[in-house]
Design a protein around this motif. Sequence first.
Motif, PDB file in Angstrom:
ATOM      1  N   GLY A 104      73.256  11.843  24.746  1.00  0.00           N
ATOM      2  CA  GLY A 104      73.644  13.317  23.930  1.00  0.00           C
ATOM      3  C   GLY A 104      74.593  13.692  24.588  1.00  0.00           C
ATOM      4  N   LEU A 105      76.089  12.289  23.902  1.00  0.00           N
ATOM      5  CA  LEU A 105      76.683  12.922  23.799  1.00  0.00           C
ATOM      6  C   LEU A 105      76.635  12.811  22.080  1.00  0.00           C
ATOM      7  N   PRO A 106      77.682  13.781  21.050  1.00  0.00           N
ATOM      8  CA  PRO A 106      77.601  13.083  19.932  1.00  0.00           C
ATOM      9  C   PRO A 106      78.312  12.098  19.691  1.00  0.00           C
ATOM     10  N   GLY A 107      77.551  11.879  18.339  1.00  0.00           N
ATOM     11  CA  GLY A 107      77.594  10.156  17.899  1.00  0.00           C
ATOM     12  C   GLY A 107      79.101   9.782  17.764  1.00  0.00           C
ATOM     13  N   GLU A 108      79.810  10.755  16.762  1.00  0.00           N
ATOM     14  CA  GLU A 108      80.530  10.452  16.542  1.00  0.00           C
ATOM     15  C   GLU A 108      81.774   9.713  17.244  1.00  0.00           C
ATOM     16  N   VAL A 109      81.590  10.151  18.778  1.00  0.00           N
ATOM     17  CA  VAL A 109      82.638   9.871  20.175  1.00  0.00           C
ATOM     18  C   VAL A 109      82.298   8.216  20.076  1.00  0.00           C
ATOM     19  N   VAL A 110      83.289   7.826  20.150  1.00  0.00           N
ATOM     20  CA  VAL A 110      84.079   6.589  20.132  1.00  0.00           C
ATOM     21  C   VAL A 110      83.902   6.027  21.865  1.00  0.00           C
ATOM     22  N   TRP A 111      83.038   5.378  22.871  1.00  0.00           N
ATOM     23  CA  TRP A 111      83.148   5.420  24.453  1.00  0.00           C
ATOM     24  C   TRP A 111      83.885   4.359  24.370  1.00  0.00           C
ATOM     25  N   THR A 112      84.534   4.023  24.812  1.00  0.00           N
ATOM     26  CA  THR A 112      85.463   2.779  25.431  1.00  0.00           C
ATOM     27  C   THR A 112      86.002   2.909  26.760  1.00  0.00           C
ATOM     28  N   ASP A 113      86.225   1.735  26.234  1.00  0.00           N
ATOM     29  CA  ASP A 113      87.168   1.354  28.328  1.00  0.00           C
ATOM     30  C   ASP A 113      88.848   1.609  28.524  1.00  0.00           C
ATOM     31  N   ARG A 114      89.414   1.993  27.104  1.00  0.00           N
ATOM     32  CA  ARG A 114      90.298   1.503  27.167  1.00  0.00           C
ATOM     33  C   ARG A 114      91.138   2.568  26.279  1.00  0.00           C
ATOM     34  N   VAL A 115      92.596   2.437  25.720  1.00  0.00           N
ATOM     35  CA  VAL A 115      93.094   3.797  24.929  1.00  0.00           C
ATOM     36  C   VAL A 115      93.479   3.400  23.588  1.00  0.00           C
ATOM     37  N   PRO A 116      92.686   3.349  23.197  1.00  0.00           N
ATOM     38  CA  PRO A 116      93.178   2.906  21.319  1.00  0.00           C
ATOM     39  C   PRO A 116      94.700   2.858  20.656  1.00  0.00           C
ATOM     40  N   GLN A 117      94.623   1.388  20.283  1.00  0.00           N
ATOM     41  CA  GLN A 117      96.215   1.207  20.293  1.00  0.00           C
ATOM     42  C   GLN A 117      96.229   1.428  18.806  1.00  0.00           C
ATOM     43  N   GLY A 118      97.100   2.314  18.622  1.00  0.00           N
ATOM     44  CA  GLY A 118      98.007   2.151  16.683  1.00  0.00           C
ATOM     45  C   GLY A 118      97.401   3.529  16.219  1.00  0.00           C
ATOM     46  N   ALA A 119      96.584   4.619  17.130  1.00  0.00           N
ATOM     47  CA  ALA A 119      96.361   5.650  16.831  1.00  0.00           C
ATOM     48  C   ALA A 119      96.895   7.030  16.723  1.00  0.00           C
ATOM     49  N   SER A 120      97.522   8.089  15.635  1.00  0.00           N
ATOM     50  CA  SER A 120      98.052   8.829  15.562  1.00  0.00           C
ATOM     51  C   SER A 120      96.905  10.349  15.817  1.00  0.00           C
ATOM     52  N   GLY A 121      98.149  11.379  17.351  1.00  0.00           N
ATOM     53  CA  GLY A 121      96.931  11.880  17.063  1.00  0.00           C
ATOM     54  C   GLY A 121      97.212  12.405  17.998  1.00  0.00           C
ATOM     55  N   LEU A 122      96.390  13.150  19.441  1.00  0.00           N
ATOM     56  CA  LEU A 122      96.444  14.178  20.423  1.00  0.00           C
ATOM     57  C   LEU A 122      95.516  12.859  21.477  1.00  0.00           C
TER      58      LEU A 122
END
Length: 335
Positions: A104-122
């Motif tokens: 049921g999680l919105p499809g646009e959510v990326v589910w991952t077990d580690r913090v993404p590298q090189g992203a900009s934001g909050l």
Amino acid sequence: MSWMRWRPAMEQALYGEPGGFYRRSEGPAGHFRTSVHASPGYAKAVARLLHEVDEALRHPAELALIDVGAGRGELLTGVLAAVGPALAGRLRPYAVEIADRPAGLPGEVVWTDRVPQGASGLLFANEWLDNVPLDVAEVDEDGVLRYVEVAPDGAERLGGRLDEADARWAADWWPAAEPGERVELGGGRDAAWAAAVGALAGGLAVAVDYAHVRSGRPVFGTLTGFRAGREVRPVPDGSCDITAHVALDAAAAPGFHSLWTTQRDALRALGVSGARPPLALAASDPAEYLRLLSRATAAAELTDPAGLGGFGWLVQTVRMPQPPSLAGLGARRTR
């Protein structure tokens, strides 16, 4: 009886496969209540902060929202519902969690077990660091800090002397000298947070947690357990959450501008108010009065200084100015 130090015992009990506490189907919400579960106003406040980050970064083509320790995605779902359509189209939401992706999680959510590298934001970590495993030490009768070892049934005993890195961390951040005093060794948490902050190309990193600073360390520590909404003895068998408050001043990642404040002050600055609606509204528009009263009650829980409002917020900027709403709050420094 098998003995081990608290850090590997916590690691196995919380995150081990297949029976780790945070891998269980009910998720954290089945055992304790966080700010995310207390009120939708929390997600709205994070959404406002996200808009300020977007402004400070000059509206990048893709803006990341990284929820570290995402549980079952409750905060991300709330923020996605609260942001405006203009921002939603550029938003890249990441849920960082070791459990399987929930239905049921919105499809646009990326589910991952580690913090993404090189992203900009909050990057937002609500009650994550208190569950990063740590070792516990205790001062023995000779005034020497020794590791505390734990058995599967929760029994404890003193083990060997601290290694050089842990001894140095204790001396710098949590000095203890009297027999029986305890130190919760936060070097691993500091490293985990520094890695998360360092993964950002630009933006804001916020850690929210049970916290203390050097001037007020708890003499006997804070290590405890939670099960089904109740505080229990911390037994490292996967049956309960095991948590310890965070030395938030020590955790601040070196090289970045830092601000420490309370959740009460941060949320008030972000527009969360527990003020009751005017009583006259109860006569003129009873339904609206009840709606506003319910919202104020939830906001009061979030900002209660004896409860959730007493949580610490560590705010660190990465190649951007402080967001306007938080710029006037708390203590600041660059490590």
